[in-house]
Design a protein around this motif. Structure first.
Motif, short mmCIF file in Angstrom:
data_model
loop_
_atom_site.label_atom_id
_atom_site.label_comp_id
_atom_site.label_asym_id
_atom_site.label_seq_id
_atom_site.Cartn_x
_atom_site.Cartn_y
_atom_site.Cartn_z
N PHE A 368 54.88 -40.48 54.70
CA PHE A 368 55.53 -39.36 55.40
C PHE A 368 56.99 -39.29 54.98
O PHE A 368 57.62 -40.32 54.72
CB PHE A 368 55.44 -39.56 56.92
CG PHE A 368 56.25 -38.56 57.71
CD1 PHE A 368 55.69 -37.34 58.08
CD2 PHE A 368 57.55 -38.84 58.08
CE1 PHE A 368 56.44 -36.42 58.79
CE2 PHE A 368 58.30 -37.92 58.80
CZ PHE A 368 57.74 -36.71 59.15
N ILE A 369 57.54 -38.06 54.94
CA ILE A 369 58.97 -37.89 54.67
C ILE A 369 59.48 -36.68 55.44
O ILE A 369 58.82 -35.65 55.52
CB ILE A 369 59.25 -37.75 53.16
CG1 ILE A 369 60.75 -37.81 52.88
CG2 ILE A 369 58.63 -36.48 52.59
CD1 ILE A 369 61.09 -37.99 51.41
N LEU A 383 55.74 -32.36 44.65
CA LEU A 383 55.52 -33.79 44.48
C LEU A 383 54.99 -34.42 45.76
O LEU A 383 54.18 -35.36 45.70
CB LEU A 383 56.83 -34.47 44.06
CG LEU A 383 57.30 -34.11 42.65
CD1 LEU A 383 58.71 -34.66 42.39
CD2 LEU A 383 56.33 -34.66 41.60
N CYS A 384 55.40 -33.94 46.91
CA CYS A 384 54.83 -34.44 48.17
C CYS A 384 53.33 -34.15 48.22
O CYS A 384 52.54 -35.00 48.65
CB CYS A 384 55.53 -33.80 49.37
SG CYS A 384 57.22 -34.40 49.64
N LEU A 389 52.42 -37.31 50.51
CA LEU A 389 53.47 -37.54 51.50
C LEU A 389 53.46 -36.39 52.50
O LEU A 389 53.75 -35.25 52.15
CB LEU A 389 54.84 -37.62 50.83
CG LEU A 389 55.06 -38.81 49.90
CD1 LEU A 389 56.35 -38.63 49.10
CD2 LEU A 389 55.13 -40.11 50.69
N LEU A 390 53.12 -36.69 53.74
CA LEU A 390 53.19 -35.69 54.80
C LEU A 390 54.65 -35.34 55.06
O LEU A 390 55.53 -36.19 54.94
CB LEU A 390 52.50 -36.21 56.06
CG LEU A 390 50.98 -36.33 55.94
CD1 LEU A 390 50.44 -37.37 56.90
CD2 LEU A 390 50.31 -34.99 56.15
N PRO A 426 49.84 -28.45 51.48
CA PRO A 426 49.13 -29.21 52.50
C PRO A 426 49.95 -30.37 53.04
O PRO A 426 49.67 -30.88 54.13
CB PRO A 426 47.89 -29.72 51.75
CG PRO A 426 48.30 -29.75 50.31
CD PRO A 426 49.22 -28.58 50.15
N SER A 427 50.96 -30.80 52.29
CA SER A 427 51.80 -31.90 52.76
C SER A 427 52.59 -31.52 54.01
O SER A 427 52.87 -32.38 54.85
CB SER A 427 52.77 -32.32 51.65
OG SER A 427 53.51 -31.21 51.18
N VAL A 428 52.93 -30.25 54.17
CA VAL A 428 53.76 -29.84 55.31
C VAL A 428 52.92 -29.78 56.58
O VAL A 428 51.91 -29.07 56.64
CB VAL A 428 54.41 -28.47 55.06
CG1 VAL A 428 55.23 -28.04 56.28
CG2 VAL A 428 55.29 -28.50 53.81
#
Length: 852
Positions: A368-369, A383-384, A389-390, A426-428
């Motif tokens: 996560f970031i 890149l997330c 990386l969520l 989808p990371s967001v």
């Protein structure tokens, strides 16, 4: 569509102008006395790349001008010529010659400018013809009616610090494609509508103590309903027919769906092109970030264009009074946070630097970031997605209060832009609406009800634009009931309280919040500073039941007793604080997750007195991505790649009495670790994450005076979060050595006792053909090395060379505190050049060295 990235051929002038004519005056009056000193630059470019961390001046805030000359050759008959800006700080205006074609307010969101007609007009100019003069002004002047606030803890950089693209499209083109993903449990077929890809669930706070990171990539219990929508760009309002084709590809690249639709022009707003169901989707998760692709093509009389958008299928939920779930299973969110900032370039990070940083974030073991405190580069989001990386991404409504209607309009516009531009990632999972909005200072009033009202408006706007994510804020108690997820302020062991009470503070805040997520914890730490006994003066500090940071706690004096003022700012203390937090988090089954502040040191205007001036030093890496020891502490808990690290590679001199045992710390995710001192084994220890510190991997050993060699060997495989060995319940199983990893370190052990620093010694060592390392060390009157000295020193130089300073790192600042009695800086000095370097400190005689 054709796109050309405009990196070369730019000139820059930092300063204000009397008017746009001054940009081009020399074209008509080449012998004019009033020529400006334009500098050749490449984009991206930040005009605060160095002064943002200059120890002696405040960073420049004002206008910065850019100019270039474009060769415009649009291949589409009647096509449109666009300029697409990925980010210009903070306000900007775009000119074709002297004609203003656009203004934009906001330093972090993307924007597009149509220059078609302006290009045609300038082609009639006798001086230019086919060469189109383009000028852009970037303005980061102080303005209380814009966001973010100037009292924010980060620089408001100026410049064209992200890419600019010259784009050719037909008269009618694709402007935006959104792919909406809704998931549903297969048992619910025919019983209910498909749910958004997020949910705000109710549940038991005490459940899921185990299985914290078991996110399966193949979850046959889910199906996904996909909707593809597109918006056209048709500025002339042309009429007629056009055809849209959508092709869906699975993560392997194979085509799985194809749709075609005829549309009548003009078209306004989003138009649905396709809707379908994926019965057994490959789910996106941090362990397996599977990505689908949607290719949309527009075919029409004016020409064809295409857009490819990636998307992922995943379902998440924040359980009320409970944990976080991804794809139906609990996931403990192990996170960090990021500013777009780097040594030597400020916000103008190259793609290579961004990729290197994000790869390190993943290498540390994070899932996560938080992207604080503004919309970040499109490459970061891509890149997330790829790395798994969520993301929590937010608009820069940060501190200061609430301004006028223009201020609110900017916030609304930036929220719309962020959601519109990053909708498909989808990371967001979280749209952040604000940060520390309880911190006043920009106005002579502070209206909590007005802030509440506007926060509610932004919350509703966010859900109107995108109901597949949740909203969140950090640190504004009087607004926590408005957003979906709330993060209170908990700085246990730094700004407030003590870290050994971390779980008490966190549980107390959790009980007062429906959906809790802990953003921001950690401590400042000076890279290279280590102590034999880390700060433990907790008796001086009120513990209580809360560790909420308050306005002014960041100052280096005044206020209530706190570790940030009384502590040692050492890497040793920082590692202990992290270690305690992580070992607690493993057993907090109700916890959604946390994110340490911050991954990388960054520049800030409000911390001139820090050991590296104007740098927030809470990073686990320095501002140039040099790893600190804390990086390996996180790896020992979070990474699945076998690792072992002896603490203190930069701790060159340790000290103590002859015959006194000294503690050697090792961080590893291996089941077993063996330590060797000067070739002799000190025994094997089994890792137990609840045995603080170092998960039991610590040895008290005798170090002979002088040079010592340490080696640590780890084996037995890595330990998952729920492995029995993590709680010390090893079963004695024999393990092999095939997965062994090792680490080595060297140090000098000093038994001589020193008094106060009385002299500085400066040495120069050539480390490359044109680079020299200057190193200063402190000694007392007897010539004994002062291994704990921490006074400020200042480097200077004269001659044919230069210091490589204003980088905001421990080896890149001409004014810096000693770390364990030493400081260093690089200088650029060519062989044979004459250069003299000096170092000075208040109350001490200066030292100098002639670079040979």
């Amino acid at each position: 569509m054709q796109s050309i990235t405009l990196t070369e051929g730019w000139e820059h002038y930092r300063g204000g102008l009397g008017g746009i004519w001054e940009v081009w005056r020399a074209d008509k009056l080449p012998n004019s006395f009033f020529h400006l000193p334009w500098e050749r630059v490449y984009l991206p470019h930040c005009f605060n790349s160095h002064d943002g961390v200059d120890p002696d001046v405040k960073y420049y805030q004002g206008e910065g001008w850019y100019r270039t000359r474009l060769q415009v050759n649009n291949p589409y008959p009647g096509g449109r010529t666009l300029l697409h800006f990925e980010g210009v700080g903070q306000k900007s205006a775009v000119f074709i010659h002297t004609e203003e074609v656009a203004r934009h307010n906001g330093g972090y969101d993307e924007f597009t400018v149509d220059i078609t007609e302006a290009v045609e007009r300038i082609r009639q100019h006798p001086l230019y013809g086919e060469c189109v003069p383009l000028a852009v002004v970037a303005d980061n002047s102080r303005d209380l009616q814009t966001v973010p606030s100037d009292i924010s803890d980060f620089n408001l950089y100026g410049g064209i610090y992200r890419h600019v693209h010259l784009v050719y499209v037909p008269a009618v083109s694709l402007e935006r494609v959104h792919v909406e993903v809704r998931t549903e449990a297969k048992s619910g077929v025919g019983e209910k509508e498909a749910a958004p890809a997020s949910a705000l669930a109710t549940g038991d706070a005490g459940t899921d103590a185990a299985g914290a990171n078991n996110t399966s990539t193949a979850q046959p219990g889910f199906r996904a309903k996909i909707s593809v929508r597109a918006r056209l760009y048709n500025p002339e309002g042309l009429t007629g027919e056009t055809r849209l084709t959508a092709v869906i590809r699975d993560p392997s690249g194979a085509e799985i769906r194809r749709f075609e639709k005829a549309c009548s022009l003009p078209q306004d707003g989003m138009e649905e092109l396709a809707s379908f169901v994926l019965e057994e989707p490959e789910l996106w998760s941090p362990d397996q970030p599977s990505m689908y692709t949607c290719e949309v093509t527009l075919t029409g009389a004016s020409g064809d264009t295409g857009v490819a958008e990636r998307f992922g299928v995943r379902h998440f939920e924040f359980v009320e009074k409970g944990p976080f779930r991804l794809n139906g299973q609990r996931l403990l969110l192990n996170g960090t946070q990021r500013h777009e900032d780097h040594a030597g370039v400020g916000a103008a990070m190259t793609e290579e630097l961004i990729r290197a940083e994000m790869q390190l974030v993943k290498e540390m073991g994070t899932n996560f970031i938080r992207l604080g405190h503004y919309q970040q580069s499109r490459l970061v989001l891509e890149l997330c997605d790829e790395l798994g990386l969520l993301v929590w991404e937010e608009i820069p409504w940060c501190r200061g209060g609430l301004g006028n209607e223009a201020y609110k309009t900017q916030c609304r516009d930036m929220l719309r832009a962020m959601i519109n531009q990053h909708y498909n990632h989808p990371s967001v999972i979280i749209w952040g609406l604000g940060n520390e909005n309880d911190w006043e200072g920009d106005y002579d009033y502070f209206d909590k009800e007005a802030i509440r009202g506007f926060m509610k408006e932004l919350h509703e706007l966010s859900h109107h634009l995108d109901d597949s994510r949740v909203t969140a804020i950090r640190r504004c108690e009087f607004c926590k009931d408005i957003v979906d997820v709330y993060s209170p302020s908990i700085w246990a062991g730094w700004y407030r309280g003590i870290y050994t009470q971390y779980e008490t503070y966190t549980r107390n805040e959790f009980e007062q919040t429906d959906r809790f997520f802990h953003m921001e914890w950690g401590a400042d730490n000076m890279a290279g500073r280590h102590v034999e006994k880390p700060y433990t003066g907790f008796a001086e500090i009120a513990s209580g039941t809360t560790a909420e940071e308050r306005d002014g706690d960041f100052l280096m004096s005044g206020g209530d007793p706190r570790v940030s003022v009384l502590g040692d700012w050492s890497e040793t203390y920082f590692c202990d604080l992290i270690d305690w937090h992580l070992k607690c988090q493993e057993t907090m089954g109700w916890l959604t997750g946390t994110a340490q502040w911050v991954f990388k040191d960054f520049s800030t205007p409000v911390r001139p007195d820090n050991p590296v001036p104007y740098v927030n030093q809470k990073g686990v890496v320095e501002r140039d991505l040099t790893k600190k020891e804390a990086f390996y502490v996180f790896q020992s808990y979070w990474s699945t790649e076998p690792m072992v690290r002896i603490y203190g590679h930069s701790w060159k001199v340790r000290w103590g009495k002859e015959g006194e045992k000294k503690r050697v710390r090792v961080y590893s995710n291996c089941r077993f670790v063996e330590l060797f001192v000067n070739g002799e084994s000190q025994g094997v220890k089994e890792r137990n994450s609840q045995d603080f510190p170092c998960a039991g991997l610590r040895w008290d050993v005798l170090l002979p005076e002088g040079s010592n060699e340490l080696k640590a060997l780890g084996w037995g495989g890595t330990l998952g979060k729920n492995d029995s060995a993590n709680t010390g319940a090893g079963n004695g199983t024999t393990v092999g050595l095939e997965a062994a990893v090792e680490d080595q370190a060297q140090l000098h052990y000093q038994t001589a006792v020193w008094s106060a620093p009385a002299q500085l010694r400066l040495t120069a060592r050539r480390v490359a053909e044109d680079r020299v390392l200057l190193e200063a060390e402190a000694y007392d009157t007897n010539g004994v090395y002062c291994a704990d000295a921490a006074c400020f020193v200042r480097f200077s130089g004269a001659g044919d060379g230069r210091l490589l300073d204003n980088l905001g790192t421990t080896r890149g600042s001409r004014l810096v505190q000693l770390a364990n009695g030493r400081a260093a800086i690089f200088a650029e000095v060519k062989p044979g050049a004459g250069f003299v370097a000096a170092v000075s400190s208040a109350g001490l005689p200066a030292a100098h060295v002639v670079v040979e």
